[in-house]
Design a protein around this motif. Structure first.
Motif, mmCIF file in Angstrom:
data_model
loop_
_atom_site.group_PDB
_atom_site.id
_atom_site.type_symbol
_atom_site.label_atom_id
_atom_site.label_comp_id
_atom_site.label_asym_id
_atom_site.label_seq_id
_atom_site.Cartn_x
_atom_site.Cartn_y
_atom_site.Cartn_z
ATOM 1 N N ASN A 10 0.737 -1.146 -0.186
ATOM 2 C CA ASN A 10 0.528 -0.128 -0.101
ATOM 3 C C ASN A 10 1.226 1.276 -0.134
ATOM 4 N N ILE A 11 0.331 2.336 -1.194
ATOM 5 C CA ILE A 11 1.688 3.054 -0.952
ATOM 6 C C ILE A 11 0.614 4.489 -0.390
ATOM 7 N N LYS A 12 1.898 4.868 1.471
ATOM 8 C CA LYS A 12 1.059 5.663 1.985
ATOM 9 C C LYS A 12 1.858 7.507 2.224
ATOM 10 N N LYS A 13 2.743 7.065 0.959
ATOM 11 C CA LYS A 13 3.540 8.800 0.386
ATOM 12 C C LYS A 13 3.332 8.905 -0.630
ATOM 13 N N VAL A 14 3.745 10.397 -1.190
ATOM 14 C CA VAL A 14 3.779 10.099 -2.043
ATOM 15 C C VAL A 14 4.396 12.234 -3.138
ATOM 16 N N GLU A 15 5.443 11.539 -3.357
ATOM 17 C CA GLU A 15 6.099 13.241 -3.522
ATOM 18 C C GLU A 15 6.896 13.368 -5.116
ATOM 19 N N VAL A 16 7.136 14.227 -5.327
ATOM 20 C CA VAL A 16 6.058 14.943 -6.837
ATOM 21 C C VAL A 16 8.107 15.534 -7.289
ATOM 22 N N ILE A 17 8.463 15.358 -7.936
ATOM 23 C CA ILE A 17 9.897 16.294 -8.548
ATOM 24 C C ILE A 17 9.912 17.137 -10.178
ATOM 25 N N GLU A 18 10.258 17.476 -10.294
ATOM 26 C CA GLU A 18 10.244 18.482 -12.203
ATOM 27 C C GLU A 18 11.705 17.182 -12.948
ATOM 28 N N PHE A 41 12.029 16.157 -3.255
ATOM 29 C CA PHE A 41 11.287 16.365 -3.723
ATOM 30 C C PHE A 41 10.431 16.657 -2.385
ATOM 31 N N VAL A 42 8.952 16.567 -3.315
ATOM 32 C CA VAL A 42 7.955 17.744 -1.821
ATOM 33 C C VAL A 42 7.179 16.763 -1.580
ATOM 34 N N GLU A 43 6.609 16.747 -0.447
ATOM 35 C CA GLU A 43 5.830 15.514 -0.426
ATOM 36 C C GLU A 43 4.298 15.694 -0.788
ATOM 37 N N VAL A 44 3.311 15.132 -1.672
ATOM 38 C CA VAL A 44 1.999 16.248 -1.505
ATOM 39 C C VAL A 44 1.374 15.508 -0.411
ATOM 40 N N PRO A 45 0.225 16.519 0.543
ATOM 41 C CA PRO A 45 -0.437 15.628 1.359
ATOM 42 C C PRO A 45 -1.769 15.010 0.680
ATOM 43 N N LYS A 75 -5.534 19.003 -0.896
ATOM 44 C CA LYS A 75 -5.612 20.391 -0.423
ATOM 45 C C LYS A 75 -5.169 20.786 -2.903
ATOM 46 N N HIS A 76 -5.294 21.473 -3.497
ATOM 47 C CA HIS A 76 -5.161 21.525 -4.621
ATOM 48 C C HIS A 76 -3.601 20.950 -5.462
ATOM 49 N N PHE A 77 -3.910 20.698 -6.485
ATOM 50 C CA PHE A 77 -2.172 19.739 -6.933
ATOM 51 C C PHE A 77 -2.098 20.266 -7.999
ATOM 52 N N THR A 90 5.849 3.044 -0.258
ATOM 53 C CA THR A 90 4.695 1.548 0.801
ATOM 54 C C THR A 90 4.515 1.556 2.217
ATOM 55 N N VAL A 91 3.626 1.310 2.496
ATOM 56 C CA VAL A 91 4.447 1.302 4.173
ATOM 57 C C VAL A 91 5.202 0.542 4.586
ATOM 58 N N ASN A 92 5.579 -0.428 3.624
ATOM 59 C CA ASN A 92 6.466 -1.377 4.759
ATOM 60 C C ASN A 92 8.363 -0.499 4.730
ATOM 61 N N GLY A 93 8.275 0.659 3.513
ATOM 62 C CA GLY A 93 9.247 1.921 3.235
ATOM 63 C C GLY A 93 9.887 1.453 2.103
ATOM 64 N N SER A 94 9.823 0.578 0.881
ATOM 65 C CA SER A 94 10.125 0.433 0.193
ATOM 66 C C SER A 94 9.566 1.931 -1.157
ATOM 67 N N THR A 95 11.097 2.320 -1.979
ATOM 68 C CA THR A 95 10.941 3.548 -2.455
ATOM 69 C C THR A 95 10.771 3.187 -3.887
ATOM 70 N N PHE A 96 10.005 3.658 -4.617
ATOM 71 C CA PHE A 96 9.715 3.537 -6.223
ATOM 72 C C PHE A 96 10.019 4.547 -7.060
ATOM 73 N N LEU A 97 10.342 5.005 -8.070
ATOM 74 C CA LEU A 97 10.495 5.727 -9.049
ATOM 75 C C LEU A 97 9.502 5.359 -10.024
ATOM 76 N N ILE A 98 8.875 6.629 -10.312
ATOM 77 C CA ILE A 98 7.196 6.847 -11.372
ATOM 78 C C ILE A 98 8.228 7.774 -12.376
ATOM 79 N N GLY A 99 8.528 7.713 -13.424
ATOM 80 C CA GLY A 99 9.010 8.567 -14.784
ATOM 81 C C GLY A 99 10.287 8.479 -14.009
ATOM 82 N N THR A 100 11.663 9.187 -15.434
ATOM 83 C CA THR A 100 12.748 9.510 -15.343
ATOM 84 C C THR A 100 12.226 11.172 -16.331
ATOM 85 N N ASN A 101 13.882 11.736 -16.095
ATOM 86 C CA ASN A 101 14.124 13.117 -17.083
ATOM 87 C C ASN A 101 14.486 12.918 -18.526
#
Length: 142
Positions: A10-18, A41-45, A75-77, A90-101
């Motif tokens: 389960n995804i507990k945190k989403v962060e964004v970056i250009e 990275f900036v965390e999205v509420p 909030k507005h995104f 994820t809730v178990n601490g694994s992190t993944f990147l969606i997208g590249t430059n």
């Protein structure tokens, strides 16, 4: 015999970056990605948990992955005219990147809801669709 999956994805945190801030990353096909140094990275509420769905298909002799990230924020995104990438945790601490430059970039669609009823959920629903040959990349250098 059926196997029981003990990993919570389960995804507990989403962060964004250009995407332009992801120069000098190292993508290891089939393994993951090395960010090589700290990235801002900036965390999205979030309201609740986010969702990621990844599918794959063979197209012109290559495997293509489609990753769909969906989440709701109180909030507005604002996407503006930016190419965005997402880091999900994820809730178990694994992190993944969606997208590249590199192209193709994720297609981000937002929908703001101003409900008529006070019991309905208001805020912004965000959907990011990303289609590429590597899909969602495990971040190897946390």
């Amino acid at each position: 015999m059926a196997q029981i999956c003990t990993t919570l994805n389960n995804i507990k945190k989403v962060e964004v970056i250009e995407a332009r801030h992801l120069n000098d990353i190292t993508v290891i096909h089939g393994v993951g990605v090395l960010l090589n140094y700290w990235r801002n990275f900036v965390e999205v509420p979030l309201s609740g948990l986010a969702e990621v769905e990844m599918t794959s298909e063979i197209e012109t002799k290559s495997r293509l992955y489609t990753v769909k990230l969906s989440f709701h924020s109180p909030k507005h995104f604002d996407v503006d005219n930016r190419q965005l990438c997402f880091r999900v945790t994820t809730v178990n601490g694994s992190t993944f990147l969606i997208g590249t430059n590199f192209r193709p970039y994720a297609k981000v669609v937002t929908s703001d809801k101003f409900p008529a009823s006070t019991t309905d959920r208001s805020g912004c629903t965000v959907t990011a669709d990303y289609k590429n040959v590597h899909g969602m990349l495990a971040i190897l250098d946390n």
